[in-house]
Design an enzyme around this catalytic site. Structure first.
Site, short mmCIF file in Angstrom:
data_model
loop_
_atom_site.label_atom_id
_atom_site.label_comp_id
_atom_site.label_asym_id
_atom_site.label_seq_id
_atom_site.Cartn_x
_atom_site.Cartn_y
_atom_site.Cartn_z
N ASP A 138 83.69 84.91 14.49
CA ASP A 138 84.41 84.31 13.36
C ASP A 138 83.76 83.02 12.89
O ASP A 138 83.25 82.23 13.68
CB ASP A 138 85.87 84.04 13.75
CG ASP A 138 86.63 85.34 13.96
OD1 ASP A 138 86.64 86.14 13.02
OD2 ASP A 138 87.18 85.55 15.04
N GLU A 158 95.99 93.56 9.61
CA GLU A 158 95.24 93.13 10.79
C GLU A 158 95.79 91.77 11.21
O GLU A 158 95.78 90.82 10.42
CB GLU A 158 93.74 93.03 10.51
CG GLU A 158 93.05 94.38 10.46
CD GLU A 158 91.54 94.29 10.36
OE1 GLU A 158 91.01 93.16 10.26
OE2 GLU A 158 90.89 95.34 10.35
#
EC number: 4.2.1.20
Length: 265
Positions: free
Chosen positions: A60, A49
């Site tokens: 995040d 990824e």
């Protein structure tokens, strides 16, 4: 069969679990990104990824936010990320690469233009964190038409209806977020993950990868006991943040090799 489907088919035949590490493109050293991708494979990664830097990465935590900020400060945008994939593909034709990021950079390029450019670069899947449910079907259709697997997140809060919708449009694998909150958050609850995965499998026949909160070999092995794949991001980004330029590649290879060994034990 897509590269991702092929990878999971081989893993299943071998009775092994997938290892899906995440790094932010261009961080910490832009010139090392392709070397780091190869280091992931050398260590035993099955799918990579690759994070597309974005100025407001709302899903995040602070570790990946800092990585995005560092990469953006070095002018790493979506086109540069595609260049990294193209360079990686020059010598690795088999390891799937999934771009992970947010809708804004893709929409600035244009979804059709992005699908074409990503396919030509050798991208295998795309996971866009912030596409609302009502927009994901059209996006998924465009990606699949370009030979790219649209990958979606499910969370502890996802309803049965959301699971059914994602099962209709997703391909490649499903990314189950093991925690409420942001990446790199606190300790995960293995029992709740173990209870949730069979529910997802009632709707989707795709492999299920679990991420958020996996920081070491022991946790990875525990998750590997209930999921098809383990996704590790924040811990890797933190390791790279702390490593010197000279140590980064070896440090990453060693960390991934430890996780791989635990999953295969």
């Amino acid at each position: 069969m897509s590269r991702i489907a092929q990878t999971f088919s081989q893993l299943s035949a071998q009775g092994r679990k997938g290892l899906i590490p995440f790094i932010t493109a261009g961080d910490p050293y832009p010139e090392l990104t392709v070397d780091l991708m190869h280091a992931l494979v050398k260590g035993g990664a099955n799918v990579i990824e690759l994070g597309v830097p974005f100025s407001d990465p709302m899903a995040d935590g602070p570790v990946i936010q800092r990585a995005s900020e560092r990469a953006l400060a070095k002018k790493i945008g979506l086109r540069t990320v595609l260049d990294y994939v193209r360079a990686f593909r020059a010598t690795d034709k088999t390891t799937p690469v999934v771009l992970m990021g947010y809708a804004n950079p893709i929409e600035r390029m244009g979804i059709d233009a992005f699908a074409k450019a990503a396919s030509e670069a050798g991208v295998d899947g795309v996971l866009v964190v912030d596409y609302p449910p009502e927009e994901c079907e059209a996006f998924a259709k465009t990606m699949r038409a370009a030979g790219i697997d649209p990958i979606f997140l499910l969370a502890p809060t996802s309803t049965e209806a959301r699971m059914a919708q994602i099962a209709r449009v997703a391909s490649g694998y499903i990314y189950y977020v093991s925690l409420k909150g942001v990446t790199g958050a606190a300790t995960l609850d293995l029992d709740s993950v173990a209870a949730r995965i069979p529910q997802i499998r009632q709707h989707a026949r795709l492999p299920v990868g679990v991420g958020f909160g996996i920081r070491d070999a022991a946790t990875a092995r525990a998750i590997g006991g209930v999921a098809d794949a383990v996704v590790i991001g924040s811990r890797i980004v933190q390791l790279l943040e702390e490593a010197s330029r000279e140590q980064a590649v070896q440090c990453l290879t060693d960390f991934i090799a430890d996780i791989r060994q635990a999953l295969d034990a």
